[in-house]
Motif scaffolding. Sequence first.
Motif, PDB file in Angstrom:
ATOM      1  N   SER A  43     -36.799  16.935   2.630  1.00  0.00           N
ATOM      2  CA  SER A  43     -36.478  15.820   1.745  1.00  0.00           C
ATOM      3  C   SER A  43     -36.244  16.261   0.314  1.00  0.00           C
ATOM      4  O   SER A  43     -35.452  15.666  -0.394  1.00  0.00           O
ATOM      5  CB  SER A  43     -37.607  14.787   1.748  1.00  0.00           C
ATOM      6  OG  SER A  43     -37.663  14.123   2.973  1.00  0.00           O
ATOM      7  N   HIS A  44     -36.966  17.255  -0.109  1.00  0.00           N
ATOM      8  CA  HIS A  44     -36.862  17.720  -1.495  1.00  0.00           C
ATOM      9  C   HIS A  44     -36.702  19.225  -1.481  1.00  0.00           C
ATOM     10  O   HIS A  44     -37.647  19.920  -1.105  1.00  0.00           O
ATOM     11  CB  HIS A  44     -38.103  17.326  -2.296  1.00  0.00           C
ATOM     12  CG  HIS A  44     -38.328  15.842  -2.306  1.00  0.00           C
ATOM     13  ND1 HIS A  44     -37.576  14.969  -3.062  1.00  0.00           N
ATOM     14  CD2 HIS A  44     -39.206  15.075  -1.622  1.00  0.00           C
ATOM     15  CE1 HIS A  44     -37.996  13.734  -2.858  1.00  0.00           C
ATOM     16  NE2 HIS A  44     -38.980  13.774  -1.982  1.00  0.00           N
TER      17      HIS A  44
ATOM     18  N   GLU B 175     -32.945  17.374  -1.397  1.00  0.00           N
ATOM     19  CA  GLU B 175     -32.294  16.609  -0.343  1.00  0.00           C
ATOM     20  C   GLU B 175     -31.325  17.499   0.429  1.00  0.00           C
ATOM     21  O   GLU B 175     -30.617  18.312  -0.136  1.00  0.00           O
ATOM     22  CB  GLU B 175     -31.532  15.418  -0.929  1.00  0.00           C
ATOM     23  CG  GLU B 175     -32.466  14.348  -1.472  1.00  0.00           C
ATOM     24  CD  GLU B 175     -31.736  13.116  -1.932  1.00  0.00           C
ATOM     25  OE1 GLU B 175     -31.750  12.135  -1.184  1.00  0.00           O
ATOM     26  OE2 GLU B 175     -31.164  13.166  -3.019  1.00  0.00           O
TER      27      GLU B 175
ATOM     28  N   SER C  76     -28.310  17.797   3.711  1.00  0.00           N
ATOM     29  CA  SER C  76     -27.232  17.023   4.326  1.00  0.00           C
ATOM     30  C   SER C  76     -27.802  16.188   5.456  1.00  0.00           C
ATOM     31  O   SER C  76     -28.782  16.577   6.097  1.00  0.00           O
ATOM     32  CB  SER C  76     -26.164  17.954   4.897  1.00  0.00           C
ATOM     33  OG  SER C  76     -25.529  18.655   3.864  1.00  0.00           O
TER      34      SER C  76
ATOM     35  N   ARG D 298     -30.024  10.267   4.376  1.00  0.00           N
ATOM     36  CA  ARG D 298     -30.690  10.324   3.075  1.00  0.00           C
ATOM     37  C   ARG D 298     -31.925   9.429   3.053  1.00  0.00           C
ATOM     38  O   ARG D 298     -32.986   9.833   2.607  1.00  0.00           O
ATOM     39  CB  ARG D 298     -29.714   9.907   1.984  1.00  0.00           C
ATOM     40  CG  ARG D 298     -30.266  10.082   0.600  1.00  0.00           C
ATOM     41  CD  ARG D 298     -29.203   9.837  -0.431  1.00  0.00           C
ATOM     42  NE  ARG D 298     -29.708  10.201  -1.746  1.00  0.00           N
ATOM     43  CZ  ARG D 298     -29.057   9.950  -2.855  1.00  0.00           C
ATOM     44  NH1 ARG D 298     -27.890   9.365  -2.822  1.00  0.00           N
ATOM     45  NH2 ARG D 298     -29.583  10.304  -4.002  1.00  0.00           N
ATOM     46  N   HIS D 299     -31.774   8.179   3.478  1.00  0.00           N
ATOM     47  CA  HIS D 299     -32.899   7.255   3.542  1.00  0.00           C
ATOM     48  C   HIS D 299     -32.513   6.060   4.396  1.00  0.00           C
ATOM     49  O   HIS D 299     -31.360   5.879   4.743  1.00  0.00           O
ATOM     50  CB  HIS D 299     -33.340   6.792   2.142  1.00  0.00           C
ATOM     51  CG  HIS D 299     -32.296   6.047   1.375  1.00  0.00           C
ATOM     52  ND1 HIS D 299     -31.464   6.643   0.467  1.00  0.00           N
ATOM     53  CD2 HIS D 299     -31.945   4.737   1.383  1.00  0.00           C
ATOM     54  CE1 HIS D 299     -30.645   5.742  -0.056  1.00  0.00           C
ATOM     55  NE2 HIS D 299     -30.923   4.581   0.499  1.00  0.00           N
TER      56      HIS D 299
END
Length: 127
Positions: free
Chosen positions: A67-68, A70, A72, A75-76
Amino acid sequence: MLNAIHHTALICSDYQRSKHFYSEVLGLTIVSEYYREHRDSYKLDLALPDGSRVELFSFANPPARLSHPEASGLRHLAFSVTNLDDVVSKLTAQGIEVEPIRVDELTDKRFTFFADPDGLPLELYEE
């Protein structure tokens, strides 16, 4: 050609914890639950009021989601809400950390983010 999003599929690291989070904390309705013995895996179908679904899967030792920073891909996941302040209050009362409310500079709509038990970013978007 396409009518709507039918479902979003999520893989969790702790099935019982995520089942509780999505059904009890977020209030999604459990439609069906299956244990697939040959895979040692659960599949939980959850519904939102508009009929859209979230499928929750468990697998043994799934890799962590990046996630961090981000990566490919997804995303959410964003949920539409009528009253953002009420939903944020309910989540924080249950110990869920919610980011400060922001305003979308393109739509002037209010939104915020929080995370599921596995750190998947979830958005609340006020309609």
